[in-house]
Design an enzyme around this catalytic site. Structure first.
Site: not given
Ligand code: DAT
Ligand code: MG
Length: 140
Positions: A11, A51, A59, A87, A93, A104, A114, A117, A128
């Site tokens: 990222k 996304y 968010f 993962r 996350t 991370r 973070n 991805h 994807e």
């Molecule tokens: P991951 O990337 O671990 O699969 P996710 O699919 O739940 O997590 O969310 C996608 C992305 O969105 C994540 O990498 C960062 C952002 N994100 C998730 N939860 C968030 C939050 N509570 N506040 C801000 N950004 C968030």
């Molecule tokens: Mg995800």
């Protein structure tokens, strides 16, 4: 165990800090092989499409603005149980919850910024990968 392909992305917070090589070393050291890779500065529209599953989340705006704020590295990783393995080495996350030694834990700045991805399932990985790469760009 099956040989799988998963989609990975480094990222903008990580490209900005010039740590892409360090992150790729983590992936390769864990036995994953980079079989496709390019540097992409995605548009807001591309981030929103990628996304789309998170569209209703509070968010979503923050996430898509961040993801289009600078260059990313998009990749296809191949290896045994690649989806779950990636993962695992990425970590949780939220870096505050991530295990020691995960990407991370060591690189992420916050839950939003973070660093990496990774696809969450094989079906997600297929979608994807196809979002960012043509078939001829993936060279196993
Ligand atoms: P991951 O990337 O671990 O699969 P996710 O699919 O739940 O997590 O969310 C996608 C992305 O969105 C994540 O990498 C960062 C952002 N994100 C998730 N939860 C968030 C939050 N509570 N506040 C801000 N950004 C968030
Ligand atoms: Mg995800």
């Amino acid at each position: 165990m099956a040989i799988e392909r998963t989609f990975s992305m480094i990222k903008p917070d990580a490209t900005k800090r010039n740590v892409t090589g360090k992150i790729i070393d983590r992936l390769e050291s864990a036995g994953l092989r980079v079989v496709a890779q390019k540097r992409v500065w995605m548009s807001l529209r591309e981030a929103e499409g990628f996304y789309a599953e998170h569209k209703a989340r509070p968010f979503f705006g923050e996430l898509t603005e961040f993801m289009s704020s600078g260059p990313t590295i998009v990749q296809v990783l191949e290896g045994e149980n690649a989806v779950a393995k990636n993962r695992e080495i990425m970590g949780a996350t939220n870096p505050a919850d991530a295990d020691e030694g995960t990407i991370r834990k060591d690189f992420a700045l916050s839950i939003g910024e973070n660093s990496v991805h990774g696809s969450d399932a094989l079906e997600t990985a297929k979608r994807e990968i196809a979002y960012w790469f043509s078939e001829t760009e993936v060279v196993g």
